[in-house]
Design an enzyme around this catalytic site. Sequence first.
Site, PDB file in Angstrom:
ATOM      1  N   ASP A  50      -1.826  -8.644   1.314  1.00 18.17           N
ATOM      2  CA  ASP A  50      -0.682  -8.790   0.416  1.00 18.17           C
ATOM      3  C   ASP A  50      -0.499 -10.246   0.000  1.00 18.17           C
ATOM      4  OD1 ASP A  50      -0.269  -6.104   0.697  1.00 18.17           O
ATOM      5  OD2 ASP A  50       1.639  -6.253   1.740  1.00 18.17           O
ATOM      6  N   LYS A  74       5.367  -8.734   2.026  1.00 17.75           N
ATOM      7  CA  LYS A  74       5.232  -8.527   3.470  1.00 17.75           C
ATOM      8  C   LYS A  74       4.083  -9.391   4.006  1.00 17.75           C
ATOM      9  CE  LYS A  74       4.625  -4.074   3.340  1.00 17.75           C
ATOM     10  NZ  LYS A  74       4.458  -4.057   1.876  1.00 17.75           N
ATOM     11  N   GLY A 113       0.812  -1.203   0.000  1.00 18.96           N
ATOM     12  CA  GLY A 113       0.000   0.000   0.000  1.00 18.96           C
ATOM     13  C   GLY A 113       0.849   1.259   0.000  1.00 18.96           C
ATOM     14  N   GLY A 127       1.761   5.036   1.436  1.00 21.27           N
ATOM     15  CA  GLY A 127       1.872   5.487   2.817  1.00 21.27           C
ATOM     16  C   GLY A 127       3.127   5.009   3.506  1.00 21.27           C
ATOM     17  N   HIS A 128       3.914   4.145   2.799  1.00 17.16           N
ATOM     18  CA  HIS A 128       5.153   3.627   3.384  1.00 17.16           C
ATOM     19  C   HIS A 128       6.384   4.210   2.708  1.00 17.16           C
ATOM     20  CE1 HIS A 128       2.521   0.892   5.359  1.00 17.16           C
ATOM     21  NE2 HIS A 128       2.269   0.169   4.290  1.00 17.16           N
ATOM     22  N   HIS A 171       0.917   0.220   9.371  1.00 16.63           N
ATOM     23  CA  HIS A 171      -0.360   0.643   8.815  1.00 16.63           C
ATOM     24  C   HIS A 171      -1.146   1.474   9.834  1.00 16.63           C
ATOM     25  CE1 HIS A 171       0.581  -2.878   6.243  1.00 16.63           C
ATOM     26  NE2 HIS A 171       0.138  -2.057   5.316  1.00 16.63           N
TER      27      HIS A 171
END
Length: 331
Positions: free
Chosen positions: A109, A104, A53, A55-56, A217
């Site tokens: 995922d 991950k 996703g 945001g990382h 997250h």
Amino acid sequence: MKKFMNTAETMVAESMEGFVRAHQEFVVFGAERKCIRRRHLTPNKVAIISGGGAGHEPMHIGFVGKGMLDAACVGHIFTSPTPSQIISAIEEADTGAGCLLIVKNYDGDIMNFEMAMEMVADRHRMEAVIVSDDIETAGIGQGRGRRGVAGTLVVEKIIGAAAERGMALHELKRIGDRLNGRVRTMGVALSGVTVPQTQRTTFSLNAAEMEMGVGIHGEPGHSREYFSTSDVIVRRLCETICGDISMPPGAKALLFVNGLGGTPPAELYLAYDAAHRFMEERSIPIERALVGTYVTSLDMQGLSVTLALLTDEEISLWDSPVATAALRWSS
């Protein structure tokens, strides 16, 4: 909530556009903008692919380039990329030697990467390495257990370097699976994450609290504790890490202090100093170090400590040249 964005719905796509424009020497968009891949792929080299996703950042797109990833796909914020995106990355990056997918350990995922692999199994040779370095979810019966967090960078760098040397798909799979068992990470946060779509923070802390064992997250950790000095906090992280991993004979340690998005460099280096002193007290030889903001949780004010116990071969692979937007060295 104030963020530098136009709308929550377009934030990820516009961010990806900016990333590719800023780093055109390393990356290009794949077909239909479903993935980001290396600008120059190497024929008959095993393709190393990852994703997750948004945001990382800079993980994973910031690690696409020579010596690391060949392609990465990005989902919505904190949401797995779709099977269609993952298939696009496979189709774009496979130059004849097959693909190794680094995933991950999150249910979404795992499910989407497995589905994508099944859908193109007749056209591509593939293997997967599941990264599960986060010790704080081990044994609590939630989902698949240990999450993949900052240690994913270590796995991607070492496997990427091995692929650059021409190692075969089965050899890369072996390296990744063995390495994963010798990497441990634990995080702490002083604030939750502000998610653009909901305009809410994932958890709230008062001035006297901190959250131990957080995920990337925005998940809360396993315990809420009284805030303390950096030395006390880092010692607590390191004690938990060292209690969960055994030191193999001859192993050499990589110590990695990672910012989760809202922690300034001065505080990360201060934390590294505390972690290094802790390891020295226990005669754990720190051969390599990495400090910086590489695997984030949007704007979380927090950090994680990663300890990776490496063989001589893995140290050599870590030292191998890398040229990506976020990680670069010549030797």
